[in-house]
Write a protein that holds these residues in place. Structure first.
Motif, PDB file in Angstrom:
ATOM      1  N   SER A 350      -6.467  41.674  29.531  1.00  0.00           N
ATOM      2  CA  SER A 350      -5.910  40.351  29.254  1.00  0.00           C
ATOM      3  C   SER A 350      -5.225  40.358  27.906  1.00  0.00           C
ATOM      4  O   SER A 350      -5.814  40.799  26.896  1.00  0.00           O
ATOM      5  CB  SER A 350      -7.029  39.302  29.282  1.00  0.00           C
ATOM      6  OG  SER A 350      -6.519  38.034  29.004  1.00  0.00           O
ATOM      7  N   GLU A 351      -3.988  39.882  27.892  1.00  0.00           N
ATOM      8  CA  GLU A 351      -3.188  39.803  26.668  1.00  0.00           C
ATOM      9  C   GLU A 351      -2.887  38.333  26.377  1.00  0.00           C
ATOM     10  O   GLU A 351      -2.300  37.638  27.205  1.00  0.00           O
ATOM     11  CB  GLU A 351      -1.871  40.570  26.844  1.00  0.00           C
ATOM     12  CG  GLU A 351      -2.038  42.051  27.131  1.00  0.00           C
ATOM     13  CD  GLU A 351      -2.340  42.840  25.859  1.00  0.00           C
ATOM     14  OE1 GLU A 351      -2.147  42.294  24.757  1.00  0.00           O
ATOM     15  OE2 GLU A 351      -2.791  43.987  25.983  1.00  0.00           O
ATOM     16  N   GLN A 352      -3.319  37.854  25.199  1.00  0.00           N
ATOM     17  CA  GLN A 352      -3.121  36.462  24.819  1.00  0.00           C
ATOM     18  C   GLN A 352      -1.752  36.288  24.155  1.00  0.00           C
ATOM     19  O   GLN A 352      -1.624  35.940  22.979  1.00  0.00           O
ATOM     20  CB  GLN A 352      -4.243  36.025  23.856  1.00  0.00           C
ATOM     21  CG  GLN A 352      -5.635  36.152  24.434  1.00  0.00           C
ATOM     22  CD  GLN A 352      -5.828  35.283  25.677  1.00  0.00           C
ATOM     23  OE1 GLN A 352      -5.242  34.192  25.786  1.00  0.00           O
ATOM     24  NE2 GLN A 352      -6.638  35.767  26.616  1.00  0.00           N
ATOM     25  N   LEU A 363      11.463  50.169  24.576  1.00  0.00           N
ATOM     26  CA  LEU A 363      10.064  50.538  24.464  1.00  0.00           C
ATOM     27  C   LEU A 363       9.186  49.350  24.836  1.00  0.00           C
ATOM     28  O   LEU A 363       9.486  48.200  24.498  1.00  0.00           O
ATOM     29  CB  LEU A 363       9.743  51.010  23.048  1.00  0.00           C
ATOM     30  CG  LEU A 363      10.480  52.274  22.587  1.00  0.00           C
ATOM     31  CD1 LEU A 363      10.133  52.585  21.126  1.00  0.00           C
ATOM     32  CD2 LEU A 363      10.131  53.464  23.473  1.00  0.00           C
ATOM     33  N   LEU A 364       8.080  49.648  25.491  1.00  0.00           N
ATOM     34  CA  LEU A 364       7.136  48.620  25.908  1.00  0.00           C
ATOM     35  C   LEU A 364       5.746  49.046  25.466  1.00  0.00           C
ATOM     36  O   LEU A 364       5.288  50.147  25.816  1.00  0.00           O
ATOM     37  CB  LEU A 364       7.173  48.422  27.435  1.00  0.00           C
ATOM     38  CG  LEU A 364       6.184  47.410  28.014  1.00  0.00           C
ATOM     39  CD1 LEU A 364       6.454  46.016  27.469  1.00  0.00           C
ATOM     40  CD2 LEU A 364       6.240  47.418  29.535  1.00  0.00           C
ATOM     41  N   ASP A 365       5.086  48.172  24.676  1.00  0.00           N
ATOM     42  CA  ASP A 365       3.758  48.462  24.157  1.00  0.00           C
ATOM     43  C   ASP A 365       2.738  47.697  25.001  1.00  0.00           C
ATOM     44  O   ASP A 365       2.748  46.468  25.051  1.00  0.00           O
ATOM     45  CB  ASP A 365       3.666  48.043  22.690  1.00  0.00           C
ATOM     46  CG  ASP A 365       2.352  48.462  22.054  1.00  0.00           C
ATOM     47  OD1 ASP A 365       1.618  49.251  22.696  1.00  0.00           O
ATOM     48  OD2 ASP A 365       2.050  47.986  20.950  1.00  0.00           O
ATOM     49  N   LEU A 366       1.837  48.467  25.656  1.00  0.00           N
ATOM     50  CA  LEU A 366       0.817  47.868  26.508  1.00  0.00           C
ATOM     51  C   LEU A 366      -0.523  48.511  26.201  1.00  0.00           C
ATOM     52  O   LEU A 366      -0.731  49.711  26.436  1.00  0.00           O
ATOM     53  CB  LEU A 366       1.135  48.074  27.998  1.00  0.00           C
ATOM     54  CG  LEU A 366       2.383  47.383  28.535  1.00  0.00           C
ATOM     55  CD1 LEU A 366       2.637  47.815  29.970  1.00  0.00           C
ATOM     56  CD2 LEU A 366       2.247  45.867  28.460  1.00  0.00           C
ATOM     57  N   GLY A 367      -1.461  47.726  25.658  1.00  0.00           N
ATOM     58  CA  GLY A 367      -2.821  48.211  25.411  1.00  0.00           C
ATOM     59  C   GLY A 367      -2.886  49.409  24.505  1.00  0.00           C
ATOM     60  O   GLY A 367      -3.740  50.291  24.701  1.00  0.00           O
ATOM     61  N   GLY A 368      -2.021  49.478  23.531  1.00  0.00           N
ATOM     62  CA  GLY A 368      -2.012  50.606  22.604  1.00  0.00           C
ATOM     63  C   GLY A 368      -1.192  51.779  23.068  1.00  0.00           C
ATOM     64  O   GLY A 368      -1.031  52.750  22.294  1.00  0.00           O
ATOM     65  N   ASP A 369      -0.672  51.776  24.278  1.00  0.00           N
ATOM     66  CA  ASP A 369       0.184  52.846  24.775  1.00  0.00           C
ATOM     67  C   ASP A 369       1.630  52.365  24.769  1.00  0.00           C
ATOM     68  O   ASP A 369       1.931  51.197  25.047  1.00  0.00           O
ATOM     69  CB  ASP A 369      -0.213  53.254  26.191  1.00  0.00           C
ATOM     70  CG  ASP A 369      -1.607  53.850  26.243  1.00  0.00           C
ATOM     71  OD1 ASP A 369      -2.043  54.430  25.231  1.00  0.00           O
ATOM     72  OD2 ASP A 369      -2.276  53.695  27.304  1.00  0.00           O
ATOM     73  N   VAL A 437       1.876  42.665  34.182  1.00  0.00           N
ATOM     74  CA  VAL A 437       2.551  43.958  34.242  1.00  0.00           C
ATOM     75  C   VAL A 437       1.583  44.945  34.883  1.00  0.00           C
ATOM     76  O   VAL A 437       0.441  45.096  34.433  1.00  0.00           O
ATOM     77  CB  VAL A 437       2.972  44.445  32.850  1.00  0.00           C
ATOM     78  CG1 VAL A 437       3.606  45.840  32.933  1.00  0.00           C
ATOM     79  CG2 VAL A 437       3.951  43.466  32.215  1.00  0.00           C
ATOM     80  N   THR A 438       2.048  45.629  35.929  1.00  0.00           N
ATOM     81  CA  THR A 438       1.226  46.606  36.650  1.00  0.00           C
ATOM     82  C   THR A 438       1.821  47.987  36.406  1.00  0.00           C
ATOM     83  O   THR A 438       3.027  48.204  36.591  1.00  0.00           O
ATOM     84  CB  THR A 438       1.204  46.300  38.153  1.00  0.00           C
ATOM     85  OG1 THR A 438       0.774  44.956  38.349  1.00  0.00           O
ATOM     86  CG2 THR A 438       0.252  47.232  38.867  1.00  0.00           C
ATOM     87  N   VAL A 439       0.956  48.933  36.019  1.00  0.00           N
ATOM     88  CA  VAL A 439       1.390  50.285  35.671  1.00  0.00           C
ATOM     89  C   VAL A 439       0.722  51.258  36.641  1.00  0.00           C
ATOM     90  O   VAL A 439      -0.507  51.252  36.804  1.00  0.00           O
ATOM     91  CB  VAL A 439       1.023  50.632  34.216  1.00  0.00           C
ATOM     92  CG1 VAL A 439       1.489  52.055  33.881  1.00  0.00           C
ATOM     93  CG2 VAL A 439       1.636  49.628  33.255  1.00  0.00           C
ATOM     94  N   TYR A 440       1.556  52.118  37.272  1.00  0.00           N
ATOM     95  CA  TYR A 440       1.081  53.177  38.172  1.00  0.00           C
ATOM     96  C   TYR A 440       1.293  54.519  37.471  1.00  0.00           C
ATOM     97  O   TYR A 440       2.431  54.890  37.136  1.00  0.00           O
ATOM     98  CB  TYR A 440       1.846  53.162  39.496  1.00  0.00           C
ATOM     99  CG  TYR A 440       1.659  51.894  40.308  1.00  0.00           C
ATOM    100  CD1 TYR A 440       0.576  51.742  41.160  1.00  0.00           C
ATOM    101  CD2 TYR A 440       2.590  50.867  40.210  1.00  0.00           C
ATOM    102  CE1 TYR A 440       0.423  50.593  41.908  1.00  0.00           C
ATOM    103  CE2 TYR A 440       2.446  49.710  40.950  1.00  0.00           C
ATOM    104  CZ  TYR A 440       1.356  49.567  41.803  1.00  0.00           C
ATOM    105  OH  TYR A 440       1.208  48.419  42.528  1.00  0.00           O
ATOM    106  N   THR A 441       0.194  55.242  37.264  1.00  0.00           N
ATOM    107  CA  THR A 441       0.264  56.559  36.615  1.00  0.00           C
ATOM    108  C   THR A 441      -0.340  57.594  37.545  1.00  0.00           C
ATOM    109  O   THR A 441      -1.289  57.313  38.293  1.00  0.00           O
ATOM    110  CB  THR A 441      -0.510  56.548  35.286  1.00  0.00           C
ATOM    111  OG1 THR A 441      -1.857  56.175  35.540  1.00  0.00           O
ATOM    112  CG2 THR A 441       0.111  55.554  34.300  1.00  0.00           C
ATOM    113  N   PRO A 442       0.170  58.847  37.509  1.00  0.00           N
ATOM    114  CA  PRO A 442      -0.364  59.893  38.388  1.00  0.00           C
ATOM    115  C   PRO A 442      -1.622  60.518  37.792  1.00  0.00           C
ATOM    116  O   PRO A 442      -1.804  60.543  36.565  1.00  0.00           O
ATOM    117  CB  PRO A 442       0.774  60.896  38.462  1.00  0.00           C
ATOM    118  CG  PRO A 442       1.475  60.762  37.156  1.00  0.00           C
ATOM    119  CD  PRO A 442       1.357  59.317  36.748  1.00  0.00           C
ATOM    120  N   PRO A 443      -2.524  61.008  38.638  1.00  0.00           N
ATOM    121  CA  PRO A 443      -3.667  61.769  38.106  1.00  0.00           C
ATOM    122  C   PRO A 443      -3.206  63.115  37.549  1.00  0.00           C
ATOM    123  O   PRO A 443      -2.019  63.465  37.597  1.00  0.00           O
ATOM    124  CB  PRO A 443      -4.573  61.927  39.322  1.00  0.00           C
ATOM    125  CG  PRO A 443      -3.699  61.755  40.498  1.00  0.00           C
ATOM    126  CD  PRO A 443      -2.562  60.877  40.079  1.00  0.00           C
TER     127      PRO A 443
END
Length: 616
Positions: A350-352, A363-369, A437-443
């Motif tokens: 959750s981002e306030q 660039l997009l900053d999400l949760g420290g990444d 925002v939904t992020v899909y990352t590969p294993p």
């Protein structure tokens, strides 16, 4: 002229008729040329022949079958058989007329007897009704305002009750006497032998049974009336302008009218008890009954109000569900997700703050990444899908203007029910104030690719078709419906081509049929309206058929790099220029576009087995 042997017993009349037959056979012209002398000569010749015929009994003589009377009167010529038939017909006609007249007389007699029977039956029924239900004696209103002295001296008896309702204290008005009907067994009570039950006891028993039955009927009537009132009130609330309140106050009766109505209702002897009950006692009893009925009505009104409030709540819930026409509405999805504790998931953050602006080459900053946005794959209404890079690996990012994590919920359900969850992509969701925002990352040791990027390689398309059929089978197996399959929203995750795991990047049109049980046809699915207008799908078709058409569109685009254009041939649907495909692919598209009454799982399983034998 015919020659016949004379019948046995022939007399002169027969010979005379034969002679006139000779004259009759002569033509008219010859008759006109004959003179009177020739006629007499012929007559004499005929007489000679007649005499000879009489002397020779066994010799053949002349005989005419015609009637002399008809010949002389100049009418039509009839033979004996025809005259006999005519007489027979006349006789039969007379008999028939006589028979009809007799039947008509019998009918009139029976109708008179029937009317007489009806009158007798009506008279007997009236007599029986008069005997069974004796009418109460009429009221007698006595004028006791004669002499004031006699009124002052005489004391009012128990039968004379002063009417002090509408009179002043110093006035003496009319007194009402109620004369009850005498009981038929009053004289019989004195002569009753000892040990024999009286009629009063039997009447009391019958009265108790009758009252119990009346109370049961009254309770049933009250329940029915309460149900009708509830239904009427609900209709009035739904359409308040269509009905108006037409309730009228109950008519107020005078004391004399009330007593008359009450006494008229007491017609059975069982409800009266000789001289023990007075009209005043009866009125007190009726007042008590009225108070009890009022209390019961108040309790019933309270119960009715409670039931009405419950029905209103249920109707509001039903109306709210019926008004949610679009099952893909964000508010509907938010209410459905409130049933689950999704916020406790470790991959949901959750981002306030408001939803950040996402553009290409930014660039997009999400949760420290930090993610570098490379390109835009899809831009539709409030949904955008980007290809991004982070830590030297390719990822996919979906940005939407809806704070309900619907994609995260459905992807998690699909992954839980997938047998190859170890090859599935990783998902994380970031909730903002006005979107997510939904992020899909590969294993590890895997990579993500878009299905639309693969070329028109037939073997590669065959493998993709098998993986796509597996994906839709998994969705339908856990009651999920994607309803928006396209090459641009499908991605694969895997280390080798034949081990790819397909998954959708966009779930905007998807449904959960376990939660949305009111969705029962494709007519309720917004993404299926184009297929319905085309005629490819019928409004009453099952919801799963929209995914079958989506599979056909996706594979057709991968094979031809063009949009699918179905056309109807008779009662079935085919594709334009389908002759360029092999029989396997023609059957593939034929089953998907013409599901008929078969279930989607059976069709997908059959196609998966056929293609697996060829491309795996």
């Amino acid at each position: 002229m015919r020659q016949r042997k004379p019948a046995r017993g022939c007399d002169e009349s027969g010979l005379f008729e034969s002679c006139f037959g000779l004259l009759h056979n002569t033509s008219g012209a010859e008759m006109e040329g004959l003179s009177v002398s020739s006629l007499s000569a012929n007559q004499s010749t005929v007489q000679v022949n007649m005499g000879a015929g009489l002397h020779d009994g066994g010799v053949a003589s002349q005989w005419s079958p015609y009637c002399k009377e008809d010949l002389m009167r100049g009418g039509e010529e009839l033979c004996f058989e025809e005259l006999r038939a005519e007489r027979y017909n006349q006789q039969k006609q007379k008999e028939m007329e006589e028979k009809m007249r007799h039947l008509k007389e019998q009918q009139e007699q029976l109708s008179q007897e029937l009317e007489e029977k009806k009158r007798l039956l009506l008279r007997k029924s009236q007599q029986i009704s008069n005997v069974d239900q004796p009418a109460a004696a009429p009221f007698k209103i006595l004028d006791e305002s004669g002499s004031e002295e006699s009124v002052r001296k005489s004391e009012p008896s128990s039968d004379e009750l002063p009417d002090d309702v509408f009179l002043r204290p110093d006035e003496k008005g009319l007194c009402v006497r109620v004369q009850f009907p005498t009981r038929p067994d009053q004289n019989h009570q004195q002569n009753r032998p000892p040990g024999q039950p009286s009629r009063t006891e039997r009447d009391l028993r019958a009265e108790r049974d009758l009252r119990a039955e009346r109370e049961l009927r009254a309770e049933q009537d009250l329940r029915t009336e309460r149900d009708l009132r509830t239904e009427r009130d609900l209709r009035t609330e739904r359409d308040p302008d269509s009905q108006e309140s037409v309730s009228q106050p109950k008519k107020q009766l005078s004391p004399i009218e009330e007593i008359s109505v009450e006494a008229a209702s007491l017609t059975s002897p069982g409800e009266l008890s000789g001289g023990n009950f007075s009209p005043l006692d009866q009125n007190q009893k009726l007042d008590q009954n009225q108070e009890q009925e009022q209390n019961q009505e108040q309790d019933q009104d309270q119960e009715q109000n409670q039931d009405q409030e419950k029905n209103q709540d249920q109707n509001q819930e039903t109306l709210s569900q019926s008004h949610a026409v679009d099952p893909c509405d964000p508010e509907v999805r938010r209410q459905l997700l409130d049933l689950f504790d999704i916020t406790s998931s470790a991959n949901l953050h959750s981002e306030q703050r408001p939803l950040p602006a996402v553009e290409e080459c930014s660039l997009l900053d999400l949760g420290g990444d930090t993610f570098f946005i490379e390109s835009r794959l899809l831009d539709r209404h409030s949904v955008s899908i980007f290809r991004a890079a982070a830590d030297n690996q390719s990822v996919f990012i979906k940005v939407e203007r809806c704070s309900a994590p619907w994609d995260f919920y459905l992807f998690t359900r699909l992954k839980e029910n997938s047998p190859s969850a170890d090859r599935a992509a990783l998902i994380s969701c970031f909730l903002f104030e006005d979107g997510c925002v939904t992020v899909y990352t590969p294993p590890a040791d895997h990579q993500l690719t878009v299905v639309a990027d693969c070329g028109p390689d037939l073997a590669r398309v065959g493998v993709t078709a098998v993986r796509l059929l597996e994906l839709v089978l998994q969705l339908h197996g856990c009651s999920l419906l994607h309803a928006g399959l396209q090459p641009g929203v499908l991605a694969s995750c895997g280390a080798a081509a034949n081990q790819d795991w397909l998954f959708p990047l966009d779930w905007s049109s998807s449904l959960d049929l376990d939660l949305q049980k009111d969705v029962r046809s494709v007519q309720q699915i917004p993404s299926a309206q184009g297929y319905i207008r085309l005629g490819l799908l019928q409004p009453a078709d099952p919801p799963h058929t929209v995914d079958l058409v989506g599979v056909a569109e996706t594979i057709y685009f991968l094979l031809t790099n063009s949009e699918m254009k179905p056309e109807r041939h008779g009662s079935s649907w085919t594709l334009k220029h389908s002759d360029v495909f092999t029989s396997t692919w023609r059957r593939f598209f034929g089953l998907l576009l013409n599901a008929g009454g078969r279930s989607s799982i059976s069709i997908l399983s059959e196609l998966k087995d056929q293609l697996s034998e060829l491309y795996l």
